[in-house]
Design a protein around this motif. Structure first.
Motif, PDB file in Angstrom:
ATOM      1  N   ILE A  23     -15.780  77.815 -26.543  1.00  0.00           N
ATOM      2  CA  ILE A  23     -15.892  78.716 -25.404  1.00  0.00           C
ATOM      3  C   ILE A  23     -14.717  79.684 -25.405  1.00  0.00           C
ATOM      4  O   ILE A  23     -13.571  79.277 -25.569  1.00  0.00           O
ATOM      5  CB  ILE A  23     -15.895  77.901 -24.078  1.00  0.00           C
ATOM      6  CG1 ILE A  23     -17.043  76.886 -24.060  1.00  0.00           C
ATOM      7  CG2 ILE A  23     -15.950  78.814 -22.858  1.00  0.00           C
ATOM      8  CD1 ILE A  23     -18.429  77.478 -23.993  1.00  0.00           C
ATOM      9  N   PHE A  24     -15.024  80.950 -25.206  1.00  0.00           N
ATOM     10  CA  PHE A  24     -13.999  81.993 -25.212  1.00  0.00           C
ATOM     11  C   PHE A  24     -12.933  81.715 -24.151  1.00  0.00           C
ATOM     12  O   PHE A  24     -13.242  81.462 -22.991  1.00  0.00           O
ATOM     13  CB  PHE A  24     -14.666  83.335 -24.922  1.00  0.00           C
ATOM     14  CG  PHE A  24     -13.713  84.503 -24.911  1.00  0.00           C
ATOM     15  CD1 PHE A  24     -13.134  84.939 -26.089  1.00  0.00           C
ATOM     16  CD2 PHE A  24     -13.422  85.165 -23.735  1.00  0.00           C
ATOM     17  CE1 PHE A  24     -12.268  86.025 -26.078  1.00  0.00           C
ATOM     18  CE2 PHE A  24     -12.564  86.250 -23.716  1.00  0.00           C
ATOM     19  CZ  PHE A  24     -11.981  86.684 -24.891  1.00  0.00           C
ATOM     20  N   ALA A  25     -11.656  81.744 -24.562  1.00  0.00           N
ATOM     21  CA  ALA A  25     -10.583  81.457 -23.617  1.00  0.00           C
ATOM     22  C   ALA A  25      -9.650  82.656 -23.450  1.00  0.00           C
ATOM     23  O   ALA A  25      -8.666  82.584 -22.733  1.00  0.00           O
ATOM     24  CB  ALA A  25      -9.790  80.235 -24.082  1.00  0.00           C
ATOM     25  N   GLY A  26      -9.941  83.756 -24.118  1.00  0.00           N
ATOM     26  CA  GLY A  26      -9.125  84.951 -23.979  1.00  0.00           C
ATOM     27  C   GLY A  26      -8.407  85.338 -25.251  1.00  0.00           C
ATOM     28  O   GLY A  26      -8.070  84.486 -26.071  1.00  0.00           O
ATOM     29  N   VAL A  27      -8.173  86.659 -25.410  1.00  0.00           N
ATOM     30  CA  VAL A  27      -7.493  87.255 -26.565  1.00  0.00           C
ATOM     31  C   VAL A  27      -7.673  86.506 -27.893  1.00  0.00           C
ATOM     32  O   VAL A  27      -6.717  86.056 -28.503  1.00  0.00           O
ATOM     33  CB  VAL A  27      -5.981  87.501 -26.301  1.00  0.00           C
ATOM     34  CG1 VAL A  27      -5.813  88.670 -25.345  1.00  0.00           C
ATOM     35  CG2 VAL A  27      -5.278  86.273 -25.751  1.00  0.00           C
ATOM     36  N   GLY A  28      -8.928  86.400 -28.315  1.00  0.00           N
ATOM     37  CA  GLY A  28      -9.200  85.856 -29.635  1.00  0.00           C
ATOM     38  C   GLY A  28      -9.104  84.348 -29.729  1.00  0.00           C
ATOM     39  O   GLY A  28      -9.162  83.775 -30.803  1.00  0.00           O
ATOM     40  N   GLU A  29      -8.930  83.683 -28.573  1.00  0.00           N
ATOM     41  CA  GLU A  29      -8.776  82.234 -28.571  1.00  0.00           C
ATOM     42  C   GLU A  29     -10.034  81.559 -28.002  1.00  0.00           C
ATOM     43  O   GLU A  29     -10.610  82.049 -27.042  1.00  0.00           O
ATOM     44  CB  GLU A  29      -7.564  81.876 -27.701  1.00  0.00           C
ATOM     45  CG  GLU A  29      -7.152  80.428 -27.827  1.00  0.00           C
ATOM     46  CD  GLU A  29      -5.922  80.128 -26.978  1.00  0.00           C
ATOM     47  OE1 GLU A  29      -4.943  80.891 -27.036  1.00  0.00           O
ATOM     48  OE2 GLU A  29      -5.968  79.131 -26.248  1.00  0.00           O
ATOM     49  N   VAL A  46      -5.079  87.332 -36.466  1.00  0.00           N
ATOM     50  CA  VAL A  46      -4.238  88.489 -36.778  1.00  0.00           C
ATOM     51  C   VAL A  46      -3.162  88.647 -35.713  1.00  0.00           C
ATOM     52  O   VAL A  46      -1.989  88.883 -36.012  1.00  0.00           O
ATOM     53  CB  VAL A  46      -5.097  89.774 -36.891  1.00  0.00           C
ATOM     54  CG1 VAL A  46      -4.228  91.021 -36.929  1.00  0.00           C
ATOM     55  CG2 VAL A  46      -5.971  89.708 -38.143  1.00  0.00           C
ATOM     56  N   ARG A  47      -3.548  88.481 -34.479  1.00  0.00           N
ATOM     57  CA  ARG A  47      -2.615  88.634 -33.382  1.00  0.00           C
ATOM     58  C   ARG A  47      -1.470  87.627 -33.485  1.00  0.00           C
ATOM     59  O   ARG A  47      -0.295  87.983 -33.347  1.00  0.00           O
ATOM     60  CB  ARG A  47      -3.377  88.451 -32.065  1.00  0.00           C
ATOM     61  CG  ARG A  47      -2.602  88.867 -30.852  1.00  0.00           C
ATOM     62  CD  ARG A  47      -3.410  88.536 -29.600  1.00  0.00           C
ATOM     63  NE  ARG A  47      -2.538  88.598 -28.438  1.00  0.00           N
ATOM     64  CZ  ARG A  47      -2.393  89.683 -27.705  1.00  0.00           C
ATOM     65  NH1 ARG A  47      -3.060  90.775 -27.970  1.00  0.00           N
ATOM     66  NH2 ARG A  47      -1.574  89.676 -26.661  1.00  0.00           N
ATOM     67  N   LEU A  48      -1.827  86.379 -33.751  1.00  0.00           N
ATOM     68  CA  LEU A  48      -0.805  85.334 -33.903  1.00  0.00           C
ATOM     69  C   LEU A  48       0.121  85.650 -35.070  1.00  0.00           C
ATOM     70  O   LEU A  48       1.335  85.489 -34.979  1.00  0.00           O
ATOM     71  CB  LEU A  48      -1.465  83.976 -34.177  1.00  0.00           C
ATOM     72  CG  LEU A  48      -1.992  83.179 -33.004  1.00  0.00           C
ATOM     73  CD1 LEU A  48      -2.494  81.834 -33.508  1.00  0.00           C
ATOM     74  CD2 LEU A  48      -0.920  82.973 -31.938  1.00  0.00           C
ATOM     75  N   TYR A  49      -0.487  86.103 -36.170  1.00  0.00           N
ATOM     76  CA  TYR A  49       0.307  86.389 -37.358  1.00  0.00           C
ATOM     77  C   TYR A  49       1.293  87.520 -37.099  1.00  0.00           C
ATOM     78  O   TYR A  49       2.462  87.444 -37.470  1.00  0.00           O
ATOM     79  CB  TYR A  49      -0.619  86.733 -38.535  1.00  0.00           C
ATOM     80  CG  TYR A  49       0.132  86.986 -39.818  1.00  0.00           C
ATOM     81  CD1 TYR A  49       0.651  85.923 -40.551  1.00  0.00           C
ATOM     82  CD2 TYR A  49       0.338  88.282 -40.277  1.00  0.00           C
ATOM     83  CE1 TYR A  49       1.366  86.144 -41.716  1.00  0.00           C
ATOM     84  CE2 TYR A  49       1.043  88.512 -41.451  1.00  0.00           C
ATOM     85  CZ  TYR A  49       1.559  87.438 -42.162  1.00  0.00           C
ATOM     86  OH  TYR A  49       2.265  87.664 -43.305  1.00  0.00           O
ATOM     87  N   ILE A  50       0.807  88.564 -36.446  1.00  0.00           N
ATOM     88  CA  ILE A  50       1.659  89.720 -36.183  1.00  0.00           C
ATOM     89  C   ILE A  50       2.785  89.370 -35.205  1.00  0.00           C
ATOM     90  O   ILE A  50       3.899  89.871 -35.311  1.00  0.00           O
ATOM     91  CB  ILE A  50       0.810  90.901 -35.659  1.00  0.00           C
ATOM     92  CG1 ILE A  50      -0.010  91.478 -36.821  1.00  0.00           C
ATOM     93  CG2 ILE A  50       1.679  91.995 -35.042  1.00  0.00           C
ATOM     94  CD1 ILE A  50      -0.912  92.623 -36.453  1.00  0.00           C
ATOM     95  N   GLU A  51       2.497  88.464 -34.288  1.00  0.00           N
ATOM     96  CA  GLU A  51       3.533  88.048 -33.340  1.00  0.00           C
ATOM     97  C   GLU A  51       4.754  87.484 -34.055  1.00  0.00           C
ATOM     98  O   GLU A  51       5.883  87.695 -33.638  1.00  0.00           O
ATOM     99  CB  GLU A  51       2.977  86.995 -32.374  1.00  0.00           C
ATOM    100  CG  GLU A  51       2.485  87.612 -31.088  1.00  0.00           C
ATOM    101  CD  GLU A  51       1.724  86.619 -30.215  1.00  0.00           C
ATOM    102  OE1 GLU A  51       1.983  85.399 -30.319  1.00  0.00           O
ATOM    103  OE2 GLU A  51       0.873  87.079 -29.436  1.00  0.00           O
ATOM    104  N   SER A  52       4.523  86.752 -35.133  1.00  0.00           N
ATOM    105  CA  SER A  52       5.668  86.179 -35.836  1.00  0.00           C
ATOM    106  C   SER A  52       6.031  86.959 -37.091  1.00  0.00           C
ATOM    107  O   SER A  52       6.996  86.642 -37.767  1.00  0.00           O
ATOM    108  CB  SER A  52       5.404  84.702 -36.167  1.00  0.00           C
ATOM    109  OG  SER A  52       4.110  84.550 -36.680  1.00  0.00           O
TER     110      SER A  52
END
Ligand SMILES: [Zn+2]
Ligand SMILES: [Zn+2]
Length: 150
Positions: A23-29, A46-52
């Motif tokens: 179930i969609f939980a927000g921002v790609g999660e 991608v978002r997680l990867y770019i964060e770090s």
């Protein structure tokens, strides 16, 4: 919002741990409604990867997490990815017109969109399990309210 469509970037449909529905939980999660296992679509990855890894290139992203450069560029084109907080310009949700910082619509409308495709997916899911619609919650009488309507 009939013609409105969001690229869901390989959204996880079934839980890799228990086979439950994601179930969609927000921002790609996404979260499994049964065992709460968390997974990400390509955008989430991608978002997680770019964060770090600030300043990562599309080629680097493809190599590290296996999301194609084409998808990464599509996300950039849709401004799905917030590059830096300073350069943000406020845009408007395509559905309700709220101010948003990235993407094409606000979280509320994106969540509503996902709830609709989850309804569809639930039917497929139940068909796979060979259960009738409406019987799906029998084993989970204490189920939380997952479908908050606004
Ligand atoms: Zn699960
Ligand atoms: Zn909206």
């Amino acid at each position: 919002m009939n013609s409105f469509d969001i690229n869901t970037y390989n959204r996880p449909v079934q839980c890799s741990k228990c086979g439950g529905m994601m179930i969609f939980a927000g921002v790609g999660e996404y979260r499994c409604e049964d065992c709460k296992h968390v997974d990400y679509d390509d955008y989430g990855k991608v978002r997680l990867y770019i964060e770090s890894n600030r300043g990562a290139t599309a080629a680097q992203i493809e190599k590290e997490i296996g999301v194609s450069q084409k998808s990464v560029r599509a996300m950039l084109r849709e401004s799905k990815i917030e590059i830096t907080a300073e350069s943000r310009t406020f845009m408007r949700c395509e559905v309700c017109g709220d101010n948003i910082r990235s993407g094409r619509c606000c979280n509320k409308c994106e969540t509503a969109f996902h709830r609709r495709i989850e309804e569809e997916e639930r039917k497929n899911h139940m068909a796979r399990l060979g259960k009738g619609i409406g019987m799906e919650r029998e084993s989970n009488a204490t189920g939380e309210k997952r479908f908050k309507r606004e």
